[in-house]
Design an enzyme around this catalytic site. Sequence first.
Site, short mmCIF file in Angstrom:
data_model
loop_
_atom_site.label_atom_id
_atom_site.label_comp_id
_atom_site.label_asym_id
_atom_site.label_seq_id
_atom_site.Cartn_x
_atom_site.Cartn_y
_atom_site.Cartn_z
N CYS A 132 -5.06 -4.73 8.81
CA CYS A 132 -4.97 -4.39 7.38
C CYS A 132 -3.61 -3.85 7.00
CB CYS A 132 -6.06 -3.39 7.00
SG CYS A 132 -7.69 -4.14 7.07
N HIS A 133 -3.17 -2.80 7.71
CA HIS A 133 -1.91 -2.19 7.32
C HIS A 133 -1.00 -1.95 8.51
CE1 HIS A 133 -4.99 -1.18 4.29
NE2 HIS A 133 -4.06 -1.63 3.49
N GLY A 134 -1.28 -2.63 9.61
CA GLY A 134 -0.35 -2.65 10.74
C GLY A 134 -0.26 -1.39 11.57
N TYR B 294 -1.02 -1.68 -4.72
CA TYR B 294 -1.29 -1.85 -3.29
C TYR B 294 0.03 -1.85 -2.52
CZ TYR B 294 -3.80 -3.69 0.78
OH TYR B 294 -4.36 -3.88 2.01
#
Lengths: 168, 421
Positions: A132-134, B294
């Site tokens: 998702c966000h590493g 985001y």
Amino acid sequence: MEKKTKRRDFLFTATYAVGAVGAGAVIWPMIDQMNPDASVKALASTEVDVSTVTPGKTITVLWRGKPVFIRRRTPEEIAEAKSVKLEELKHPEKDEDRAKDPEWLVMLGVCTHLGCVPLDQKGDYNGWFCPCHGSHYDTSGRIRKGPAPTNMEIPEYKFVNANTIKIG
Amino acid sequence: MSDHEYTPKSKVGKWFNDRLPLLTLANHLTDYPTPKNLNYWWTFGGILTFCLITQIVTGLVLAMHYIAHADMAFQSVEHIMRDVNYGWLIRYIHANGASMFFLAVYIHIFRSLFYGSYKSPREVIWIIGIIIYLLMMAAAFLGYVLPWGQMSFWGATVITNLFSAIPLVGEGIVTWLWGGYSVDNPTLTRFFTLHYLIPFLILGLVVLHIWALHVPGNNNPVGIDIKKPSKDTVPFHPYIVIKDGFALLMFMIVFAFFVFYTPNILGHADNYIEANPLVTPAHIVPEWYLLPFYAILRSVPDKLLGVIAMLSAILILAALPWLDTSKIRSAVFRPLYKQFYWILVADVLILGYVGAMPAEGLYLLIARIATAYYFLHFLVVLPVLGFKERTTPVPLSITEPILGGSPNLAAVKKKDSFKDQ
């Protein structure tokens, strides 16, 4: 003008106080009804048969609606996890404290950033990688790189017998 | 409000109006003096009202067939798509309607930014608008969870986990929001309830938004205060009604194109896979209209600060009337602001683009620069510009730029007589 506390002031204050307590007593059930209910809490523990898990293999089981990774680590992974100096860690925890039996790593498969399920055997530290966000986790599930603030959580668990783990 | 007293013609009308002045209100709305130079960017208020009503009506119908239960939600959406008469049409209108709603609201917001519509005396209209925008994002997010696909489930997980960044009470709040230890059936049922509630809250706020608008009246492309009613205004009906109606038709063509020709292009294929708590899709992205925020969230390497940056990016808009120190409203007379305005537009589009890309390498670097610039625009550029910028002369009335340069003496004379009015 001199300020004097009158009987009426006392009555107002007392009325507000009783009103506030009453309002609170009504509001609290409205808020608390959203917390986990009795049926959700009743599912708090799970028993897992791990007899088929060979070294280098991970199984994922569902506990309280969340995935739990049960990994039987290889000697290299254990050595790698133990060799890391605590100063290098964002959230310093010894591998011994995370895996009581070094061969078995039991942890919540939930990234501590925003709750995705990290991928097994990926990332820069041969552990887990969250797509998702590493966030990169090492072979002990400790955060090494990326936005996650803490290591993946270790739930309460114990070996009921040689082949069965009870989580929760 | 209207400057003249209104009395209904019929006896019954008068009897009723004396008891509930609905006819006075209707008369105010039709006669409402509107600047005569409003361009098509001003038609999006009406378009947004249409979007809201469309969402409420289609949503109401969908709720008759949808089942808010973790075991049945996904099936019930497929049931709507395959079995319910015209279910596919109603659902596609509702799903694409959300995107159309945001498209219109972004144009509406950027219209305000260009023409300085948020400035005194319209701050309250602007702030109500920002609250509506926040509620729209909440409604869109909650609605996206209801089909209980993979993106629904993991979007819900990621967004609710934002609250876990709050120190001390964060985890407790997340458990409370979920009603369990993960996103599950209790989460779905409450999300459905709230998704049903929010549009009606928005409707109430829209009434306040329009009420607050009708106190000072519309801003206009020249951005000056005008006398109402005067030669600078036209009655709302029929002039603006027809113009809004025409713009709405054009908008509906775009809307219909998405619904009938490419109804899934704005969605994600992963959401046609039923929710699975054991597997996260490889690439999670929110819907397009949330991408800039985001990107801001991901550009900050710290969890709590990332969440704070994302929320600030939205809330900073509420402070805009005081951050912009320039007294001139319209960018037409602000040569420097006009350029910074377009840089901001580009910046937000870039943020949207990198928000859809993986957060690594060059994308991450661009996201960080664009995030920094976003805040720089509001916190540094706008306050300083108000003092430093040399603005060009602002006309005294709407008619002046048209008649002022006219060689026709009669017209110029006429212009002077406008000023005396």
